[in-house]
Motif scaffolding. Structure first.
Motif, PDB file in Angstrom:
ATOM      1  N   ALA A 282      39.221  21.239 -25.958  1.00  0.00           N
ATOM      2  CA  ALA A 282      38.578  22.336 -26.686  1.00  0.00           C
ATOM      3  C   ALA A 282      37.182  22.634 -26.157  1.00  0.00           C
ATOM      4  O   ALA A 282      36.576  23.646 -26.521  1.00  0.00           O
ATOM      5  CB  ALA A 282      38.503  22.002 -28.171  1.00  0.00           C
ATOM      6  N   GLY A 283      36.648  21.749 -25.300  1.00  0.00           N
ATOM      7  CA  GLY A 283      35.320  21.950 -24.736  1.00  0.00           C
ATOM      8  C   GLY A 283      34.193  21.524 -25.641  1.00  0.00           C
ATOM      9  O   GLY A 283      33.018  21.725 -25.320  1.00  0.00           O
ATOM     10  N   LEU A 284      34.514  20.901 -26.769  1.00  0.00           N
ATOM     11  CA  LEU A 284      33.477  20.521 -27.737  1.00  0.00           C
ATOM     12  C   LEU A 284      32.705  19.288 -27.306  1.00  0.00           C
ATOM     13  O   LEU A 284      31.552  19.097 -27.703  1.00  0.00           O
ATOM     14  CB  LEU A 284      34.117  20.280 -29.105  1.00  0.00           C
ATOM     15  N   ILE A 285      33.333  18.424 -26.519  1.00  0.00           N
ATOM     16  CA  ILE A 285      32.688  17.195 -26.082  1.00  0.00           C
ATOM     17  C   ILE A 285      32.950  16.983 -24.595  1.00  0.00           C
ATOM     18  O   ILE A 285      33.896  17.542 -24.031  1.00  0.00           O
ATOM     19  CB  ILE A 285      33.191  15.961 -26.872  1.00  0.00           C
ATOM     20  N   TYR A 286      32.096  16.172 -23.966  1.00  0.00           N
ATOM     21  CA  TYR A 286      32.258  15.790 -22.569  1.00  0.00           C
ATOM     22  C   TYR A 286      32.472  14.280 -22.482  1.00  0.00           C
ATOM     23  O   TYR A 286      31.792  13.509 -23.165  1.00  0.00           O
ATOM     24  CB  TYR A 286      31.032  16.170 -21.744  1.00  0.00           C
ATOM     25  N   LYS A 287      33.388  13.900 -21.623  1.00  0.00           N
ATOM     26  CA  LYS A 287      33.690  12.489 -21.397  1.00  0.00           C
ATOM     27  C   LYS A 287      33.094  12.076 -20.054  1.00  0.00           C
ATOM     28  O   LYS A 287      33.379  12.687 -19.026  1.00  0.00           O
ATOM     29  CB  LYS A 287      35.210  12.295 -21.397  1.00  0.00           C
ATOM     30  N   VAL A 288      32.267  11.046 -20.061  1.00  0.00           N
ATOM     31  CA  VAL A 288      31.617  10.554 -18.841  1.00  0.00           C
ATOM     32  C   VAL A 288      32.097   9.132 -18.589  1.00  0.00           C
ATOM     33  O   VAL A 288      31.779   8.222 -19.360  1.00  0.00           O
ATOM     34  CB  VAL A 288      30.078  10.603 -18.961  1.00  0.00           C
ATOM     35  N   GLU A 289      32.856   8.948 -17.529  1.00  0.00           N
ATOM     36  CA  GLU A 289      33.483   7.659 -17.251  1.00  0.00           C
ATOM     37  C   GLU A 289      32.622   6.800 -16.329  1.00  0.00           C
ATOM     38  O   GLU A 289      31.797   7.305 -15.560  1.00  0.00           O
ATOM     39  CB  GLU A 289      34.864   7.876 -16.620  1.00  0.00           C
ATOM     40  N   LYS A 290      32.861   5.517 -16.398  1.00  0.00           N
ATOM     41  CA  LYS A 290      32.111   4.533 -15.612  1.00  0.00           C
ATOM     42  C   LYS A 290      32.708   4.387 -14.215  1.00  0.00           C
ATOM     43  O   LYS A 290      33.918   4.463 -14.031  1.00  0.00           O
ATOM     44  CB  LYS A 290      32.142   3.176 -16.309  1.00  0.00           C
ATOM     45  N   ILE A 291      31.836   4.182 -13.235  1.00  0.00           N
ATOM     46  CA  ILE A 291      32.271   3.723 -11.920  1.00  0.00           C
ATOM     47  C   ILE A 291      31.447   2.493 -11.552  1.00  0.00           C
ATOM     48  O   ILE A 291      30.302   2.332 -12.001  1.00  0.00           O
ATOM     49  CB  ILE A 291      32.120   4.792 -10.821  1.00  0.00           C
ATOM     50  N   GLU A 292      32.016   1.614 -10.767  1.00  0.00           N
ATOM     51  CA  GLU A 292      31.277   0.458 -10.254  1.00  0.00           C
ATOM     52  C   GLU A 292      31.007   0.594  -8.760  1.00  0.00           C
ATOM     53  O   GLU A 292      30.092  -0.029  -8.236  1.00  0.00           O
ATOM     54  CB  GLU A 292      32.056  -0.831 -10.521  1.00  0.00           C
ATOM     55  N   ARG A 293      31.809   1.425  -8.098  1.00  0.00           N
ATOM     56  CA  ARG A 293      31.696   1.589  -6.648  1.00  0.00           C
ATOM     57  C   ARG A 293      31.529   3.066  -6.319  1.00  0.00           C
ATOM     58  O   ARG A 293      32.465   3.842  -6.460  1.00  0.00           O
ATOM     59  CB  ARG A 293      32.947   1.028  -5.970  1.00  0.00           C
ATOM     60  N   PRO A 294      30.347   3.484  -5.903  1.00  0.00           N
ATOM     61  CA  PRO A 294      30.102   4.908  -5.648  1.00  0.00           C
ATOM     62  C   PRO A 294      30.552   5.346  -4.261  1.00  0.00           C
ATOM     63  O   PRO A 294      29.744   5.711  -3.405  1.00  0.00           O
ATOM     64  CB  PRO A 294      28.583   5.010  -5.796  1.00  0.00           C
ATOM     65  N   ILE A 296      33.367   7.764  -1.799  1.00  0.00           N
ATOM     66  CA  ILE A 296      33.926   9.113  -1.810  1.00  0.00           C
ATOM     67  C   ILE A 296      35.446   9.045  -1.665  1.00  0.00           C
ATOM     68  O   ILE A 296      35.954   8.306  -0.826  1.00  0.00           O
ATOM     69  CB  ILE A 296      33.328   9.954  -0.661  1.00  0.00           C
ATOM     70  N   PRO A 297      36.206   9.829  -2.463  1.00  0.00           N
ATOM     71  CA  PRO A 297      35.744  10.668  -3.582  1.00  0.00           C
ATOM     72  C   PRO A 297      35.498   9.823  -4.824  1.00  0.00           C
ATOM     73  O   PRO A 297      36.265   8.911  -5.136  1.00  0.00           O
ATOM     74  CB  PRO A 297      36.910  11.633  -3.795  1.00  0.00           C
ATOM     75  N   VAL A 298      34.434  10.132  -5.520  1.00  0.00           N
ATOM     76  CA  VAL A 298      34.001   9.325  -6.663  1.00  0.00           C
ATOM     77  C   VAL A 298      35.078   9.267  -7.741  1.00  0.00           C
ATOM     78  O   VAL A 298      35.246   8.240  -8.414  1.00  0.00           O
ATOM     79  CB  VAL A 298      32.682   9.898  -7.239  1.00  0.00           C
ATOM     80  N   THR A 299      35.821  10.357  -7.901  1.00  0.00           N
ATOM     81  CA  THR A 299      36.817  10.422  -8.979  1.00  0.00           C
ATOM     82  C   THR A 299      37.854   9.305  -8.903  1.00  0.00           C
ATOM     83  O   THR A 299      38.397   8.895  -9.929  1.00  0.00           O
ATOM     84  CB  THR A 299      37.547  11.777  -8.948  1.00  0.00           C
ATOM     85  N   THR A 300      38.131   8.815  -7.704  1.00  0.00           N
ATOM     86  CA  THR A 300      39.175   7.791  -7.553  1.00  0.00           C
ATOM     87  C   THR A 300      38.693   6.410  -7.981  1.00  0.00           C
ATOM     88  O   THR A 300      39.495   5.480  -8.076  1.00  0.00           O
ATOM     89  CB  THR A 300      39.675   7.722  -6.101  1.00  0.00           C
ATOM     90  N   TYR A 301      37.405   6.264  -8.244  1.00  0.00           N
ATOM     91  CA  TYR A 301      36.850   4.957  -8.611  1.00  0.00           C
ATOM     92  C   TYR A 301      36.431   4.890 -10.075  1.00  0.00           C
ATOM     93  O   TYR A 301      35.716   3.984 -10.488  1.00  0.00           O
ATOM     94  CB  TYR A 301      35.666   4.622  -7.698  1.00  0.00           C
ATOM     95  N   ALA A 302      36.891   5.854 -10.881  1.00  0.00           N
ATOM     96  CA  ALA A 302      36.513   5.893 -12.296  1.00  0.00           C
ATOM     97  C   ALA A 302      37.331   4.892 -13.103  1.00  0.00           C
ATOM     98  O   ALA A 302      38.516   4.664 -12.834  1.00  0.00           O
ATOM     99  CB  ALA A 302      36.728   7.296 -12.846  1.00  0.00           C
ATOM    100  N   ASP A 303      36.676   4.294 -14.069  1.00  0.00           N
ATOM    101  CA  ASP A 303      37.343   3.416 -15.030  1.00  0.00           C
ATOM    102  C   ASP A 303      37.612   4.243 -16.283  1.00  0.00           C
ATOM    103  O   ASP A 303      36.714   4.490 -17.087  1.00  0.00           O
ATOM    104  CB  ASP A 303      36.443   2.220 -15.351  1.00  0.00           C
ATOM    105  N   PHE A 361      28.924   7.662 -14.697  1.00  0.00           N
ATOM    106  CA  PHE A 361      27.752   6.792 -14.754  1.00  0.00           C
ATOM    107  C   PHE A 361      28.120   5.478 -14.083  1.00  0.00           C
ATOM    108  O   PHE A 361      29.294   5.133 -13.948  1.00  0.00           O
ATOM    109  CB  PHE A 361      27.252   6.587 -16.188  1.00  0.00           C
ATOM    110  N   TRP A 362      27.102   4.758 -13.641  1.00  0.00           N
ATOM    111  CA  TRP A 362      27.314   3.500 -12.922  1.00  0.00           C
ATOM    112  C   TRP A 362      26.857   2.337 -13.786  1.00  0.00           C
ATOM    113  O   TRP A 362      25.813   2.396 -14.422  1.00  0.00           O
ATOM    114  CB  TRP A 362      26.544   3.489 -11.613  1.00  0.00           C
ATOM    115  N   LYS A 402      21.286  -1.727  -3.474  1.00  0.00           N
ATOM    116  CA  LYS A 402      22.669  -2.134  -3.211  1.00  0.00           C
ATOM    117  C   LYS A 402      23.437  -1.097  -2.395  1.00  0.00           C
ATOM    118  O   LYS A 402      24.189  -1.450  -1.470  1.00  0.00           O
ATOM    119  CB  LYS A 402      23.377  -2.383  -4.530  1.00  0.00           C
ATOM    120  N   PHE A 403      23.232   0.207  -2.692  1.00  0.00           N
ATOM    121  CA  PHE A 403      24.066   1.236  -2.070  1.00  0.00           C
ATOM    122  C   PHE A 403      23.313   2.152  -1.103  1.00  0.00           C
ATOM    123  O   PHE A 403      23.935   2.902  -0.363  1.00  0.00           O
ATOM    124  CB  PHE A 403      24.742   2.083  -3.160  1.00  0.00           C
ATOM    125  N   ARG A 404      21.995   2.132  -1.142  1.00  0.00           N
ATOM    126  CA  ARG A 404      21.149   2.899  -0.224  1.00  0.00           C
ATOM    127  C   ARG A 404      21.584   4.366  -0.078  1.00  0.00           C
ATOM    128  O   ARG A 404      21.914   4.822   1.013  1.00  0.00           O
ATOM    129  CB  ARG A 404      21.104   2.216   1.147  1.00  0.00           C
TER     130      ARG A 404
END
Length: 441
Positions: A282-294, A296-303, A361-362, A402-404
């Motif tokens: 519905a667009g009322l809220i946003y979900k922000v998932e955690k990653i531990e390893r930044p 590419i592509p970032v989306t594949t590393y989401a928890d 977020f990390w 850690k990631f420079r």
């Protein structure tokens, strides 16, 4: 009220291979207003129809979906014919009539010379629920998301056009003049109070009455809950309400992590996941998932099991949290947590409105955490958010070591600056300029 969506609509109007336009966004974000305003300014005739207020419209789409037949019947309904090339056809709250959504395919294929624009408040939900007898016109429409006013649009609503132009034209290495920082700080504070919903912003600009602002915000929150009743199933409604009301308390926890069992004792993820997705769709809220390893592509590393939930409008979050407007910039430790939450929500909505790819977020080891991670081309950019001028952050430093990353961003109430070390470049950017972040990459 100046909205950047107008420029998008102008490009759509003059496009040679134009498709029907669908604008989706939360209720009260300005979809109807911008379509009517654009139509009246750019066309000789506006044929406006609202499925929420006129039950007769659904009958027109129950038969065949021949585009010529539909516009003939719509013309009879309004007692004026619809002429391709001079009329814009606006179908508002189109999510109420799934067959009208399907019909856009035939407008695209058989009547491309007619400008057709549709809008809907719960299109994401409607599309997910479309049955076997109706289908979404994939590839036959131009989808466009619309959001509440972002900060630069807020400045324009306050008649600060010269200030906006000044900021927009700042060169990459040019600092904001100290003559303007006080005015920008005050506008940012006001935005945290009001958010970006047009009715709220208009009330504030014309009346400067906090009480009236909060009354309107409460009415809008109430209208969203009425939508739960109207568009959700009977079994889903109580769960939607539970999740919706739990979000401020979930954000107030130390790590902001959304925990299903904290919504109501005895309920688990499997009981609430569908309802949570309803609110996201519905667009009322946003979900922000955690990653531990930044990487590419970032989306594949989401928890997908570890995430935070934020509101689509920071003003509504403040109102729903009952956080008093007069302490938004208070320096007391008693208000620090909520000020931090509002600041994070503000930055997220600015990123979303400026078409940054999905933010994450990390978090590492349960201790170090960076507020947002975005991918911009080949760069994975960490963004540290600070609500005040004190910007020291051990987590931010640890991430950089850690990631420079080539570039890292810290946004706060400080002025713009750059500095480099052996770990890369750090861009310090004021909160009121986060919308311009791409220009500094």
């Amino acid at each position: 009220m100046k909205r950047f969506m107008y420029d998008t609509l102008l490009k759509w109007k003059d496009r040679g291979n134009r498709k029907p336009m669908i604008i989706e966004g939360i209720r009260q974000c300005g979809k109807t207003w911008i379509l009517k305003h654009f139509g009246e300014a750019e066309f000789k005739d506006v044929a406006y129809f609202n499925f929420e207020y006129d039950d007769r419209l659904q009958n027109i789409f129950e038969g065949d979906l021949n585009a010529s037949r539909i516009i003939k019947d719509l013309g009879i309904l309004r007692n004026k014919s619809i002429q391709p090339g001079t009329t814009i056809l606006i179908l508002d709250e189109i999510q109420i009539c799934p067959r009208a959504i399907t019909s856009l395919k035939y407008f695209c294929e058989n009547l491309p010379e007619l400008h057709v624009a549709a809008a809907g408040s719960l299109l994401g939900v409607a599309i997910a629920q479309m049955g076997k007898n109706v289908s979404f016109p994939v590839g036959k429409v131009q989808m466009q998301k619309m959001y509440p006013l972002n900060f630069p649009e807020f400045l324009l609503a306050k008649d600060e056009e010269l200030l906006y132009e000044y900021l927009n034209n700042l060169s990459r290495d040019e600092a904001v003049s100290a003559a303007f920082t006080g005015k920008l700080e005050e506008a940012y504070r006001e935005y945290l109070i009001t958010g970006g919903l047009p009715e709220v912003v208009s009330s504030w600009v014309h009346n400067h009455d906090i009480g009236l602002v909060e009354t309107i915000q409460s009415e809008i929150l109430g209208s969203y809950e009425k939508d739960f009743v109207k568009y959700a199933s009977r079994s889903e409604f109580p769960k939607l309400t539970l999740i919706w009301n739990a979000i401020p308390a979930q954000l107030a926890k130390d790590n902001h992590k959304f925990i299903f069992s904290h919504v109501k004792k005895g309920l688990r993820a499997r009981d609430l996941e569908d309802s949570l997705q309803w609110l996201i769709s519905a667009g009322l809220i946003y979900k922000v998932e955690k990653i531990e390893r930044p990487s590419i592509p970032v989306t594949t590393y989401a928890d997908i099991t570890f995430f935070k939930i934020y509101f689509s409008d920071v003003g509504l979050l403040r109102r729903m949290s009952k956080f008093p407007a007069d302490v938004v910039f208070d320096t007391s430790s008693l208000t620090a947590d909520m000020r931090g939450i509002l600041t994070e929500n503000f930055v997220l909505t600015e990123l979303v409105a400026r078409d940054f790819q999905r933010p994450f977020f990390w978090k590492s080891g349960g201790i170090a955490e960076v507020d947002y991670i975005i991918q911009e081309g080949v760069d994975v950019v960490p963004i540290e958010v600070k609500s005040a001028k004190r910007t020291r952050s051990r987590s931010f430093t640890e991430y950089r070591k850690k990631f420079r990353p080539r570039i890292a961003v810290r946004t706060s109430r400080n002025t713009i600056a750059r500095h480099s070390d052996e770990y890369g470049e750090v861009l310090e950017i004021p909160l009121y300029l986060i919308w311009k972040m791409k220009a500094y990459f």
